[in-house]
Design an enzyme around this catalytic site. Sequence first.
Site, PDB file in Angstrom:
ATOM      1  N   ARG A 147       0.447  -1.172  -0.353  1.00  0.00           N
ATOM      2  CA  ARG A 147      -0.176   0.118  -0.027  1.00  0.00           C
ATOM      3  C   ARG A 147       0.638   1.441  -0.354  1.00  0.00           C
ATOM      4  NH1 ARG A 147      -4.632   1.896   4.937  1.00  0.00           N
ATOM      5  NH2 ARG A 147      -2.298   3.026   5.416  1.00  0.00           N
ATOM      6  N   TYR A 159      -2.787  11.227   6.674  1.00  0.00           N
ATOM      7  CA  TYR A 159      -3.146   9.562   6.868  1.00  0.00           C
ATOM      8  C   TYR A 159      -2.624   9.051   6.389  1.00  0.00           C
ATOM      9  CZ  TYR A 159      -4.762   4.987   7.114  1.00  0.00           C
ATOM     10  OH  TYR A 159      -5.305   3.950   7.088  1.00  0.00           O
ATOM     11  N   ASP A 218      -5.286   3.787  -0.516  1.00  0.00           N
ATOM     12  CA  ASP A 218      -6.403   3.942   0.909  1.00  0.00           C
ATOM     13  C   ASP A 218      -6.467   5.307   0.538  1.00  0.00           C
ATOM     14  OD1 ASP A 218      -8.201   4.455   2.566  1.00  0.00           O
ATOM     15  OD2 ASP A 218      -6.647   3.210   4.463  1.00  0.00           O
ATOM     16  N   HIS A 220      -9.402   7.022   2.136  1.00  0.00           N
ATOM     17  CA  HIS A 220     -10.123   7.305   3.807  1.00  0.00           C
ATOM     18  C   HIS A 220     -10.981   8.050   4.218  1.00  0.00           C
ATOM     19  CE1 HIS A 220      -8.529   6.776   8.601  1.00  0.00           C
ATOM     20  NE2 HIS A 220      -7.765   4.958   8.152  1.00  0.00           N
ATOM     21  N   GLU A 244      -9.190   1.788  -1.790  1.00  0.00           N
ATOM     22  CA  GLU A 244      -9.489   1.605  -1.108  1.00  0.00           C
ATOM     23  C   GLU A 244     -10.734   3.070  -0.156  1.00  0.00           C
ATOM     24  OE1 GLU A 244      -7.435   0.305   2.269  1.00  0.00           O
ATOM     25  OE2 GLU A 244      -8.896   0.510   3.908  1.00  0.00           O
ATOM     26  N   GLU A 270     -14.079  -1.204   6.209  1.00  0.00           N
ATOM     27  CA  GLU A 270     -13.277  -1.477   7.284  1.00  0.00           C
ATOM     28  C   GLU A 270     -14.265  -0.847   8.155  1.00  0.00           C
ATOM     29  OE1 GLU A 270      -9.494   0.529   6.254  1.00  0.00           O
ATOM     30  OE2 GLU A 270     -10.083   2.149   8.013  1.00  0.00           O
ATOM     31  N   ARG A 291     -13.957  -5.169   3.495  1.00  0.00           N
ATOM     32  CA  ARG A 291     -12.917  -4.616   3.979  1.00  0.00           C
ATOM     33  C   ARG A 291     -12.930  -5.503   4.923  1.00  0.00           C
ATOM     34  NH1 ARG A 291      -8.205  -3.725   4.213  1.00  0.00           N
ATOM     35  NH2 ARG A 291      -7.489  -2.009   5.018  1.00  0.00           N
ATOM     36  N   HIS A 320      -9.678  -6.116   6.988  1.00  0.00           N
ATOM     37  CA  HIS A 320      -8.278  -5.292   7.645  1.00  0.00           C
ATOM     38  C   HIS A 320      -7.696  -5.187   8.263  1.00  0.00           C
ATOM     39  CE1 HIS A 320      -9.217  -0.965   9.752  1.00  0.00           C
ATOM     40  NE2 HIS A 320      -8.394  -0.935   9.233  1.00  0.00           N
ATOM     41  N   GLU A 347      -4.425  -7.738   4.658  1.00  0.00           N
ATOM     42  CA  GLU A 347      -3.853  -6.252   5.122  1.00  0.00           C
ATOM     43  C   GLU A 347      -2.759  -6.990   6.584  1.00  0.00           C
ATOM     44  OE1 GLU A 347      -5.487  -3.143   6.523  1.00  0.00           O
ATOM     45  OE2 GLU A 347      -4.706  -1.974   6.426  1.00  0.00           O
ATOM     46  N   TRP A 410     -12.484  11.872   7.987  1.00  0.00           N
ATOM     47  CA  TRP A 410     -10.918  12.274   8.326  1.00  0.00           C
ATOM     48  C   TRP A 410     -10.550  10.594   7.720  1.00  0.00           C
ATOM     49  CZ3 TRP A 410      -8.618   7.607  11.115  1.00  0.00           C
ATOM     50  CH2 TRP A 410      -7.265   7.664  10.721  1.00  0.00           C
TER      51      TRP A 410
HETATM   52  O1  EZ4 Z   1      -7.335   4.289   9.526  1.00  0.00           O
HETATM   53  O2  EZ4 Z   1      -7.447   1.024  11.574  1.00  0.00           O
HETATM   54  O3  EZ4 Z   1      -6.809   0.398   6.085  1.00  0.00           O
HETATM   55  N1  EZ4 Z   1      -6.895   0.894   7.056  1.00  0.00           N
HETATM   56  C1  EZ4 Z   1      -6.694   2.194   7.851  1.00  0.00           C
HETATM   57  C2  EZ4 Z   1      -6.582   1.980   9.249  1.00  0.00           C
HETATM   58  C3  EZ4 Z   1      -7.508   2.661   9.753  1.00  0.00           C
HETATM   59  C4  EZ4 Z   1      -7.593   2.621  11.460  1.00  0.00           C
HETATM   60  C5  EZ4 Z   1      -7.984   3.098  12.484  1.00  0.00           C
HETATM   61  O4  EZ4 Z   1      -7.962   3.055  13.557  1.00  0.00           O
HETATM   62  O5  EZ4 Z   1      -7.310   2.530   7.351  1.00  0.00           O
HETATM   63  O6  EZ4 Z   1      -5.059   2.699   9.189  1.00  0.00           O
HETATM   64 CO    CO Z   2      -8.331   1.505   5.477  1.00  0.00          CO
END
Ligand code: EZ4
Ligand code: CO
Length: 410
Positions: A147, A159, A218, A220, A244, A270, A291, A320, A347, A410
């Site tokens: 990743r 992030y 990701d 996010h 993702e 996730e 996920r 996840h 992962e 976030w």
């Molecule tokens: O931000 O599990 O794909 N992985 C993620 C993680 C999440 C955390 C949050 O607790 O997006 O890193």
């Molecule tokens: Co994620």
Amino acid sequence: MIIDKAEVIVTSPDRNFVTLKITTSDGVTGLGDATLNGRELAVVAYLSEHIVPLLINRDPAKIEDTWQFLYRSAYWRRGPVTMAAIAAVDMALWDIKGKVAGLPVYQLLGGASRNGLLAYGHASGKTISELFDSVRDHQEQGYRAIRVQTGVPGLKSIYGIASNATHAVGVRYDHEPAVRGALPKEEDWDTRSYLRHLPTVFEAVRNEFGPELPLLHDGHHRMTPIQAAQLGKSLEPYDLFWLEDCTPAENPEALRLVRQHTTTPLAIGEIFNTVWDYQQIIREQLIDYVRSAVTHTGGISHLKKVLEYASQYQIKSGMHGPTDISPVGMAAAMHLGLSIHNFGIQEYMKHGAKTDQVFQQSFTWKDGFLHPGDKPGLGVELDVDEAGSYPYVQAYLPYNRLADGTVHDW
Ligand code: EZ4
Ligand code: CO
């Protein structure tokens, strides 16, 4: 045989973990992971106040009946706290069933469908050169899928960049987005800068590492549907394994719009917690990978149902596996992943040394593949004394604000 005792153990070696330990009248023990990053104590209360008293004297062999009883008798169903608590019970009962049978859990789930589980790790860097070093480091650790997350010019912290995550006390806390301290850390975000920058990063990575290496990213939950569509399209030349969480989890229909514009494979889930969260997006074939973690989706029993439903549409697992999934939750994921036909990728972020001392594990990691091992049950034991030497430490996930001060996903 009946359930004699159920204890909720909170420990913080490297980071917080919540573990349920069930003991039967024959002295067999089972472990379940109930860790919910940044909201751990809510699950502790749900378990110790409302679930533990219901478990005493029950038959530990009745896994499905216990699941249905806990889910339906609460009346108030679903949600991350409830489903993490039920997941922990489910995992612990599978662990007990395996130990009683003398078999690893994957054998109870139908046996191995493959030799090992392809796993991906998290390479990151604020700059391209830091990122390249991190990709090389992951390749040296054996990872065969990676990743990629990077900094974006003009943004302070983002992030997924390992070196961002520093404790309030100044200790580097690799790959763990939750930060120890009394308040969540504020990060900044600008989607337009990100959308401009990211394709240049993937172009550079492909030029450096070639076309073979499976690459993931990701998003996010930060984009609008049309922004996500734009990103999927602009990343097409770089052949991602998946993109993702491109849009927020609450709006499954967003993915229909994204799908109409791009062939970049999509992964989501996730923060989903039941099969019902997936109903529409699986039926309409809006995703390619599921996920969900065992820990946040009601345990092995429930996630198996999600993945069996997904298999009808050639949708695969992509469970996840960040550090906030405990070694117990990771073991459960490995047993499930080894047994199902539609496994995709796992992962895998390595836990810290202290965590590995608290949780004795029997999985193997070889040439980029995980295997849960052949010990009866899940194959993880908890050193309760060692766990007790790391009391809970408050930690929160960060949150985002845009340049004008607006709170952003976030
Ligand atoms: O931000 O599990 O794909 N992985 C993620 C993680 C999440 C955390 C949050 O607790 O997006 O890193
Ligand atoms: Co994620």
